[in-house]
Design an enzyme around this catalytic site. Sequence first.
Site, PDB file in Angstrom:
ATOM      1  N   ASP A  65      52.353  17.726 -35.266  1.00 34.31           N
ATOM      2  CA  ASP A  65      52.944  19.055 -35.267  1.00 34.31           C
ATOM      3  C   ASP A  65      51.799  20.033 -35.540  1.00 34.31           C
ATOM      4  OD1 ASP A  65      54.893  21.170 -35.512  1.00 34.31           O
ATOM      5  OD2 ASP A  65      54.646  20.990 -37.684  1.00 34.31           O
ATOM      6  N   ASP A  72      51.984  23.903 -36.776  1.00 31.85           N
ATOM      7  CA  ASP A  72      52.067  24.811 -37.930  1.00 31.85           C
ATOM      8  C   ASP A  72      52.477  24.045 -39.194  1.00 31.85           C
ATOM      9  OD1 ASP A  72      51.462  26.861 -36.164  1.00 31.85           O
ATOM     10  OD2 ASP A  72      53.571  27.338 -35.791  1.00 31.85           O
TER      11      ASP A  72
END
Length: 185
Positions: free
Chosen positions: A7, A9
């Site tokens: 992922d 952020d």
Amino acid sequence: MKLVILDRDGVINEDSENFIRTADQYIALPGAMAAIARLSNNGYTVAVATNQSGIAPGLLTLRDLAGIHDKLQQLAIAAGGEISKIVFCPHGPDDDCECRKPKAGLMNQLIDALGTPETCFMVGDNLRDLQAGMAVNAIPLLVKTGKGNRTIANSSLPHGSLPEGTLIFDDLRAVADWIIGRQSV
Ligand SMILES: [Mg+2]
Ligand SMILES: [Zn+2]
């Protein structure tokens, strides 16, 4: 091929409640780029799968996002690593698309582009990251950075429970140490 899906952020860079809209606002977390480089240099293919719901309401454009991802790629290269592919969902939570995590669309895009991995890890700070990874049998790895501590706190709630086998790490650096270390066990 051994694939590590990250992922973005809260895992690679500081998260923002107001969305990261420009490359200048994109700030890597301490040790994150070195962690990506260590994975690259130990034979792992590194990819990124990110929900970017700020695109749908026009908070940032696809061009803005391309600029941000150029910076991310350059930071990885400068650290001695490589990000093989970045895929993103530009839709909002109510768009009912097939790519917004926890759905599997982004995972499938990565496998279409990179091939089917023999081993796959999904690294996220949010439950939905890990849930998306389950669709491709990725080993679920949760980091405490970003929303990670909140995800851990919510894991006792009815819809918050972490996928079976989820391992928890302080940050991406610790994840890379563990992934690389487990080869030699
Ligand atoms: Mg995140
Ligand atoms: Zn989508």
